[in-house]
Design a protein around this motif. Sequence first.
Motif, PDB file in Angstrom:
ATOM      1  N   LEU A 109      35.405  39.045  31.505  1.00 24.14           N
ATOM      2  CA  LEU A 109      34.831  39.585  32.738  1.00 24.14           C
ATOM      3  C   LEU A 109      33.307  39.538  32.703  1.00 24.14           C
ATOM      4  O   LEU A 109      32.658  39.245  33.721  1.00 24.14           O
ATOM      5  CB  LEU A 109      35.324  41.017  32.959  1.00 24.14           C
ATOM      6  CG  LEU A 109      36.819  41.168  33.268  1.00 24.14           C
ATOM      7  CD1 LEU A 109      37.204  42.637  33.329  1.00 24.14           C
ATOM      8  CD2 LEU A 109      37.180  40.458  34.570  1.00 24.14           C
ATOM      9  N   TYR A 112      32.251  35.931  33.474  1.00 18.24           N
ATOM     10  CA  TYR A 112      32.344  35.630  34.908  1.00 18.24           C
ATOM     11  C   TYR A 112      31.163  36.217  35.671  1.00 18.24           C
ATOM     12  O   TYR A 112      30.585  35.570  36.552  1.00 18.24           O
ATOM     13  CB  TYR A 112      33.652  36.184  35.477  1.00 18.24           C
ATOM     14  CG  TYR A 112      34.795  35.201  35.480  1.00 18.24           C
ATOM     15  CD1 TYR A 112      34.975  34.303  36.526  1.00 18.24           C
ATOM     16  CD2 TYR A 112      35.705  35.174  34.431  1.00 18.24           C
ATOM     17  CE1 TYR A 112      36.025  33.412  36.542  1.00 18.24           C
ATOM     18  CE2 TYR A 112      36.768  34.274  34.428  1.00 18.24           C
ATOM     19  CZ  TYR A 112      36.926  33.396  35.488  1.00 18.24           C
ATOM     20  OH  TYR A 112      37.962  32.499  35.493  1.00 18.24           O
ATOM     21  N   VAL A 125      37.243  38.416  40.135  1.00 21.28           N
ATOM     22  CA  VAL A 125      37.514  37.438  39.079  1.00 21.28           C
ATOM     23  C   VAL A 125      38.954  36.951  39.174  1.00 21.28           C
ATOM     24  O   VAL A 125      39.224  35.752  39.066  1.00 21.28           O
ATOM     25  CB  VAL A 125      37.240  38.050  37.696  1.00 21.28           C
ATOM     26  CG1 VAL A 125      37.725  37.129  36.588  1.00 21.28           C
ATOM     27  CG2 VAL A 125      35.748  38.333  37.534  1.00 21.28           C
TER      28      VAL A 125
END
Length: 289
Positions: A109, A112, A125
């Motif tokens: 995460l 991203y 995401v």
Amino acid sequence: MVERQAAAEVSESRELEERANAYEALYAHWERTQWSALALDLSVDRASFAALDREDQEGMIWIFAHRFHAEFNVARLLAPFLLAAPSYELQLLLATQIADEHRHLQAVLRIYEEVFGVEGGIEAVRELADRHMDPVAEALYARLEHYVGRLSANSVEDEFLAAVIGYHLIAEGVIARTAQNLAAGQFERLAFPGLGRGQQLVARDEARHIGIGVSYTRRRLEQDPEHSRLVIGAVIDDFVELAGRLLATANDGMGALVAAGYGVEPEGFYTEAMRLLQLRLRSISFLEG
């Protein structure tokens, strides 16, 4: 100094993956190898991603769609293992693995958001990763769900063994490790040091996860060799047949994407996966050599 440390980590990982270890030793490894997803330095990676052409950016995002789905699904799928584990020692190891997978998900995460520039948290995401889901990955996740989804507190141990083969030895030990081996060269070539270091740390965790599967399976083979071989062989045959079909699928329209993401054609990915499968089967003494 850094090179010696890296070489020592690789040697230790091989020991974990390729031979049976005491459950206490696997737990001790988890205790002494903790790391933080928040400590990865992604500043160079952010600049490197921005400098890529569109094709290479798409290949990188496709790789991490796989990473997101893998970590997200695995974190969810491991709960039934805890219910079905035949001993407290295995439950403890599986609990450490659940913690690992959620840490891996947090690292993905961060990548991203901070490298790819995706805002909106896990839902944003997930939406982007879903758009990059391909038929090969979809079929593999469905087959893994078939084995793990049968686990419960009332499962027989054959179901637990089949799920361990499917998840620990094939999903982590073959498919994920193939992707890691091939992506490492891409991260170095494209100047992503933070992603490269993160992958090394994840791979170290996953060596221990593979070791859980190897150690448990070796014990089952020692206790009941003939019956255990039937259970293991059925799962292996299922995944080998699936791999052959998915190679044909990947060759039919996914070649450029695989090459952009992993630096090889689909046949190269398949060849590395089959090499690792043979290694895993020797590690559990299913094959000689």
